[in-house]
Scaffold this motif. Structure first.
Motif, short mmCIF file in Angstrom:
data_model
loop_
_atom_site.label_atom_id
_atom_site.label_comp_id
_atom_site.label_asym_id
_atom_site.label_seq_id
_atom_site.Cartn_x
_atom_site.Cartn_y
_atom_site.Cartn_z
N LYS A 1 4.38 -7.89 -20.72
CA LYS A 1 4.34 -7.69 -19.27
C LYS A 1 2.91 -7.89 -18.80
N ILE A 2 2.73 -8.78 -17.83
CA ILE A 2 1.38 -9.15 -17.39
C ILE A 2 1.23 -8.84 -15.90
N ALA A 3 0.14 -8.15 -15.55
CA ALA A 3 -0.20 -7.88 -14.15
C ALA A 3 -1.27 -8.86 -13.69
N VAL A 4 -1.14 -9.35 -12.47
CA VAL A 4 -2.11 -10.27 -11.89
C VAL A 4 -2.78 -9.59 -10.70
N LEU A 5 -4.11 -9.61 -10.68
CA LEU A 5 -4.85 -9.02 -9.57
C LEU A 5 -5.03 -10.02 -8.44
N GLY A 6 -5.16 -9.51 -7.23
CA GLY A 6 -5.48 -10.37 -6.10
C GLY A 6 -6.96 -10.73 -6.10
N LEU A 7 -7.33 -11.67 -5.25
CA LEU A 7 -8.73 -12.07 -5.15
C LEU A 7 -9.47 -11.24 -4.10
N ASN A 8 -8.82 -10.99 -2.99
CA ASN A 8 -9.46 -10.32 -1.85
C ASN A 8 -9.21 -8.82 -1.85
N PRO A 9 -9.98 -8.06 -1.06
CA PRO A 9 -9.70 -6.63 -0.93
C PRO A 9 -8.26 -6.41 -0.48
N HIS A 10 -7.62 -5.40 -1.05
CA HIS A 10 -6.23 -5.06 -0.74
C HIS A 10 -5.29 -6.24 -0.97
N ALA A 11 -5.66 -7.09 -1.93
CA ALA A 11 -4.85 -8.28 -2.25
C ALA A 11 -4.54 -9.10 -1.01
N GLY A 12 -5.51 -9.13 -0.08
CA GLY A 12 -5.39 -9.98 1.10
C GLY A 12 -4.69 -9.36 2.29
N ASP A 13 -4.03 -8.21 2.09
CA ASP A 13 -3.28 -7.58 3.19
C ASP A 13 -2.40 -8.59 3.91
N GLU A 14 -1.59 -9.30 3.12
CA GLU A 14 -0.65 -10.29 3.65
C GLU A 14 -1.33 -11.34 4.54
N GLY A 15 -2.51 -11.75 4.11
CA GLY A 15 -3.21 -12.82 4.82
C GLY A 15 -4.24 -12.36 5.83
N LEU A 16 -4.33 -11.07 6.09
CA LEU A 16 -5.29 -10.57 7.07
C LEU A 16 -6.72 -10.57 6.53
N VAL A 17 -6.87 -10.44 5.19
CA VAL A 17 -8.20 -10.38 4.58
C VAL A 17 -8.31 -11.51 3.55
N GLY A 18 -8.07 -12.73 4.00
CA GLY A 18 -8.09 -13.88 3.09
C GLY A 18 -6.67 -14.30 2.74
N ASN A 19 -6.47 -15.59 2.53
CA ASN A 19 -5.12 -16.09 2.31
C ASN A 19 -4.87 -16.65 0.91
N GLU A 20 -5.83 -16.47 -0.02
CA GLU A 20 -5.66 -17.02 -1.37
C GLU A 20 -4.44 -16.41 -2.09
N GLU A 21 -4.15 -15.15 -1.80
CA GLU A 21 -2.98 -14.53 -2.43
C GLU A 21 -1.70 -15.24 -2.01
N GLU A 22 -1.60 -15.59 -0.72
CA GLU A 22 -0.39 -16.21 -0.20
C GLU A 22 -0.27 -17.68 -0.60
N THR A 23 -1.40 -18.38 -0.62
CA THR A 23 -1.34 -19.84 -0.83
C THR A 23 -1.55 -20.27 -2.28
N ILE A 24 -2.16 -19.39 -3.11
CA ILE A 24 -2.49 -19.79 -4.48
C ILE A 24 -1.87 -18.84 -5.52
N ILE A 25 -2.18 -17.55 -5.39
CA ILE A 25 -1.83 -16.61 -6.45
C ILE A 25 -0.33 -16.34 -6.52
N LYS A 26 0.30 -16.05 -5.38
CA LYS A 26 1.75 -15.79 -5.39
C LYS A 26 2.55 -17.00 -5.85
N PRO A 27 2.24 -18.21 -5.39
CA PRO A 27 2.96 -19.38 -5.92
C PRO A 27 2.78 -19.57 -7.42
N ALA A 28 1.59 -19.23 -7.95
CA ALA A 28 1.36 -19.34 -9.39
C ALA A 28 2.22 -18.32 -10.15
#
Length: 365
Positions: A206-233
């Motif tokens: 079982k592997i956990a992946v961390l977000g890049l931005n604070p609060h894992a981007g807050d659904e795009g409010l604090v950076g969108n790398e989680e939505e556009t890169i990390i979640k698709p990966a």
């Protein structure tokens, strides 16, 4: 080359003026370690003696070899990488310390490629003074990747059941976001999953992946790398029948001890993963490079010039690195043998399915 009883492990000496040789001597002063492996230290007789004289209460005895056919499996072996006189100045960052650290590392790498050793434990180098036209790398990991021709590698630090892997390593913070891609994360997850199975004996990691931005981007409010890169990966990795979860907010993930629910954590960058890891591991951590055809481990500390030559360096992380190198070699050999033997593989799968059914039954009840 056939190994009859125990792995042959190469030891690179690291920066001549750091604590590398001191922790090596302290590690192998306990002769019981020879029951687990045959060590070959890539250095010089004069370097070893320089630091051996400063050590107290040690039982470090060795033989010097220039030919791998002369390896003694009941003794520490020192392979002379150079014969010339070298000035050793503990605690000083200079060109000499770096140049001969590279000589040691390259000699060990050659021994790996020729099949004389099965794994390598690397003592710390300093990234600045090893730089030259022939060695333009930011550390051990990129050098070993290039020298071995590996397609991709992954830096993993671990202690006990805490394993933290990195998507990016030694790059400036301002370049992290532009460096990370979906393909990179997918590749690192593939390596991490394979490593957990083959090198750590975990069938369904079982592997956990961390977000890049604070609060894992807050659904795009604090950076969108989680939505556009990390979640698709993560989604793509899950489609490959892997147990991948996230992205998690890094601060809450470690503060709430959520890492205890996973076999490994994939962090996006160096300090995001290594600051909490080193805080939790408390000098017991080991650095392992996944993706290589051989096993490479190292301690999780640096050259420590401030205490070099004072005989106060703590060897626990280096000792762990040696034992882990041996254990990973043995687990890897067992995994490969099981997969080469269809009957053993089928038997192992049947036993795993039985255990899974027991777990399911207990949950249903």
């Amino acid at each position: 080359m056939q190994y009859l009883h125990k792995p042959i492990i190469g030891i690179s000496c690291g920066d001549l003026n750091g604590i590398g040789m001191e922790v090596i001597i302290k590690t192998f002063s306990d002769n019981r370690i020879l029951e687990q492996c045959t060590p070959i230290i890539f250095a010089s007789n004069k370097l070893v003696n320089f630091y051996r004289k400063g050590a107290t209460d040690n039982h470090f005895n060795y033989q010097v070899i220039k030919d791998f056919s002369k390896v003694n499996h009941k003794q520490i072996n020192v392979f002379n990488c150079w014969e010339e006189e070298v000035t050793i100045t503990p605690g000083q960052l200079n060109e000499v310390g770096g140049r001969y650290a590279v000589k040691s590392l390259q000699s060990a790498m050659q021994a790996l490629q020729e099949g004389h050793i099965q794994g390598i434990v690397t003592a710390p180098i300093h990234k600045k003074n090893v730089q030259s036209e022939s060695f333009n790398y930011t550390g051990h990991t990129p050098y070993l990747k290039a020298a071995s021709g590996a397609e991709d590698v992954l830096m993993i630090l671990y202690a006990d059941n805490l394993r933290v892997a990195l998507v990016t390593e030694h790059i400036p913070v301002k370049e992290i976001a532009s460096t990370i891609t979906k393909a990179m994360i997918v590749s690192k997850l593939r390596l991490l999953h394979q490593c957990l199975q083959r090198d750590f004996g975990i069938d369904k990691p079982k592997i956990a992946v961390l977000g890049l931005n604070p609060h894992a981007g807050d659904e795009g409010l604090v950076g969108n790398e989680e939505e556009t890169i990390i979640k698709p990966a993560i989604k793509e990795a899950k489609q490959q029948d892997k147990l991948i979860y996230g992205p998690f907010s890094a601060d809450a993930f470690f503060a709430r001890h959520s890492y205890q629910q996973f076999d490994a954590v994939l962090a996006m960058y160096h300090d995001q993963g290594l600051i909490p890891f080193k805080t939790i591991a408390a000098n017991e951590g080991v650095n392992f490079t996944a993706g290589l055809s051989f096993v490479r481990t190292s301690p999780d500390h640096g050259t420590a010039f401030d205490i070099a030559g004072k005989n106060i360096a703590e060897p626990s992380s280096f000792i762990s690195a040696v034992f882990e190198c041996v254990d990973i070699i043995n687990r890897r050999n067992e995994f490969d043998e099981r997969n080469r033997n269809p009957l053993r593989k089928i038997t192992a799968e049947v036993l795993r399915n039985v255990e899974d059914e027991k777990i399911d039954d207990s949950i249903d009840r």
